[in-house]
Design a protein around this motif. Structure first.
Motif, short mmCIF file in Angstrom:
data_model
loop_
_atom_site.label_atom_id
_atom_site.label_comp_id
_atom_site.label_asym_id
_atom_site.label_seq_id
_atom_site.Cartn_x
_atom_site.Cartn_y
_atom_site.Cartn_z
N SER A 157 0.73 -1.31 0.13
CA SER A 157 -0.05 -0.03 0.17
C SER A 157 0.91 1.27 -0.10
CB SER A 157 -0.92 -0.01 1.31
OG SER A 157 -1.74 -1.14 1.17
N LEU A 158 1.90 1.19 0.75
CA LEU A 158 2.92 2.39 0.91
C LEU A 158 3.57 2.67 -0.50
CD1 LEU A 158 4.13 4.47 2.75
CD2 LEU A 158 5.88 2.89 3.36
N CYS A 159 3.99 1.55 -1.10
CA CYS A 159 4.80 1.71 -2.32
C CYS A 159 3.55 2.22 -3.53
CB CYS A 159 5.24 0.25 -2.94
SG CYS A 159 6.76 0.10 -1.81
N ALA A 160 2.14 1.70 -3.47
CA ALA A 160 1.50 2.10 -4.36
C ALA A 160 1.08 3.68 -4.23
CB ALA A 160 0.17 1.43 -4.12
N ILE A 161 1.00 4.36 -2.91
CA ILE A 161 0.84 5.72 -2.71
C ILE A 161 2.25 6.56 -3.34
CG2 ILE A 161 1.25 6.07 -0.47
CD1 ILE A 161 -1.38 7.83 -0.26
N ILE A 162 3.24 6.21 -2.93
CA ILE A 162 4.45 6.79 -3.45
C ILE A 162 4.44 7.01 -4.79
CG2 ILE A 162 6.94 6.56 -3.41
CD1 ILE A 162 6.79 5.31 -0.61
N ARG A 163 4.16 5.69 -5.56
CA ARG A 163 4.28 5.72 -6.97
C ARG A 163 3.19 6.61 -7.60
NH1 ARG A 163 3.63 6.08 -11.34
NH2 ARG A 163 3.63 4.69 -13.37
N LEU A 164 1.84 6.65 -7.10
CA LEU A 164 1.06 7.55 -7.48
C LEU A 164 1.44 9.14 -7.18
CD1 LEU A 164 -2.10 5.70 -6.51
CD2 LEU A 164 -1.44 6.11 -8.81
N THR A 213 3.94 21.73 -19.96
CA THR A 213 4.89 22.12 -21.34
C THR A 213 4.60 21.26 -22.45
OG1 THR A 213 6.51 20.42 -20.35
CG2 THR A 213 6.77 22.57 -19.52
N GLU A 214 3.93 20.06 -22.35
CA GLU A 214 3.77 19.08 -23.55
C GLU A 214 2.49 18.91 -23.95
OE1 GLU A 214 5.77 15.41 -22.91
OE2 GLU A 214 7.60 16.35 -22.16
N GLY A 215 1.75 18.63 -22.96
CA GLY A 215 0.22 18.19 -23.17
C GLY A 215 0.27 16.93 -23.88
N GLY A 216 -1.12 16.12 -24.18
CA GLY A 216 -1.06 14.81 -24.66
C GLY A 216 -0.79 13.67 -23.90
N ALA A 217 -0.63 12.71 -24.30
CA ALA A 217 -0.21 11.45 -23.57
C ALA A 217 1.39 11.05 -23.52
CB ALA A 217 -1.02 9.96 -24.01
N ASN A 218 1.47 10.69 -22.30
CA ASN A 218 3.02 10.29 -22.04
C ASN A 218 3.38 8.95 -22.91
OD1 ASN A 218 5.63 10.42 -20.92
ND2 ASN A 218 4.99 10.05 -18.72
N LYS A 219 4.81 8.90 -23.07
CA LYS A 219 5.10 7.79 -24.04
C LYS A 219 5.58 6.60 -23.06
CE LYS A 219 4.16 10.21 -27.60
NZ LYS A 219 3.22 9.92 -28.49
N SER A 220 5.81 6.66 -21.82
CA SER A 220 6.45 5.69 -21.07
C SER A 220 5.96 6.04 -19.52
CB SER A 220 7.95 5.37 -21.31
OG SER A 220 8.64 6.74 -20.89
N TYR A 221 6.10 4.96 -18.71
CA TYR A 221 6.10 5.18 -17.37
C TYR A 221 7.25 5.10 -16.59
CZ TYR A 221 1.13 3.97 -18.15
OH TYR A 221 -0.03 3.94 -18.61
N ARG A 222 7.42 5.67 -15.32
CA ARG A 222 8.56 5.46 -14.41
C ARG A 222 8.14 4.54 -13.19
NH1 ARG A 222 12.02 10.80 -13.67
NH2 ARG A 222 13.25 9.21 -12.27
N GLY A 223 8.55 3.24 -13.27
CA GLY A 223 8.01 2.28 -12.30
C GLY A 223 6.63 1.57 -12.86
N LEU A 224 6.52 0.64 -12.26
CA LEU A 224 5.36 -0.16 -12.78
C LEU A 224 4.19 0.53 -12.41
CD1 LEU A 224 4.66 -3.11 -13.96
CD2 LEU A 224 4.32 -3.89 -11.67
#
Length: 235
Positions: free
Chosen positions: A106-113, A126-137
């Motif tokens: 649960s702690l890892c989930a909230i840190i990731r979010l 600065t960009e808008g639109g959709a991100n191309k990749s994630y950092r972390g699962l």
């Protein structure tokens, strides 16, 4: 009379995702784990497409975009942070080790979010639109991982399945906060995964027993030994 917030079709799937997970929590409390897994899968599918739907509205204001980001992460914490941890706990991930893993996940989930919110807010400015990749699962991945894990109950001994639940919380939680880049899937890939998820949940509903024993001292000893080995590898 006016209400705070945004109320249009761009947030509808996010709302449905939360509603499905809260309903799933009530089913899990009453021992209906098949219903709970179905609700988790529905939440995952809703979340997979909510960004695509939101981006179809081209005239969203900055405040509307920011609201959508915050709303999505808050709902994700309930749907994919607390809800899966609750399911695992009710199924037998208990004792000192089990509770520690539930808290860790649960702690890892909230840190990731929270980290995602910071990055996405900056990027949108600065960009808008959709991100191309994630950092972390992404935390939403648990909506696919957990149903597949439950499907294995059909072929694994009960005690092995219980140990597996512990390991899922440990490994997935660790991957949430591990700084790795993961390519973002396109609409076709998301649709394909959604179909696989639907088939998995259908199989669970028909065949899986969902009879998980309460953890014993022997089970906890096995889990502690596995965790020690993982920590030894990391060192």
């Amino acid at each position: 009379m006016r209400f705070i917030g945004v109320y249009d079709y761009t947030v509808l799937l996010t709302h449905l995702s939360l509603i499905s997970s809260v309903l799933g929590m009530t089913r899990a409390i009453h021992g209906d784990y098949k219903g709970a897994i179905l609700c988790l899968a529905i939440s995952g599918i809703c979340d997979a497409f909510d960004g695509i739907v939101a981006r179809t509205k081209k005239n969203r204001t900055g405040d509307e975009c920011s609201f959508g980001i915050q709303l999505d992460s808050l709902c994700d914490m309930v749907c994919f942070g607390l809800f899966p941890a609750m399911i695992c706990y009710l199924l037998g991930v208990r004792g000192a080790v089990g509770v520690a893993l539930v808290l860790f996940y649960s702690l890892c989930a909230i840190i990731r979010l929270a980290f995602f919110n910071v990055l996405e807010t900056k990027r949108q400015a600065t960009e808008g639109g959709a991100n191309k990749s994630y950092r972390g699962l992404p935390v939403t991945s648990i909506a696919f991982i957990l149903p597949l894990t439950f499907w294995l109950q059909f072929v694994l001994p009960e005690m092995v399945f219980l140990v597996l639940l512990h390991l899922v919380l440990l490994v997935v939680g660790f991957l949430f906060v591990l700084d790795i880049k993961i390519p973002k899937l396109g609409p076709k890939a998301i649709l394909s995964l959604s179909m696989v998820l639907a088939l998995t949940v259908s199989f669970i509903a028909v065949y899986t027993r969902f009879r998980v024993p309460a953890p014993t001292d022997e089970t906890n000893a096995i889990i502690e030994e596995i965790i020690d080995e993982i920590e030894g590898i990391n060192e």
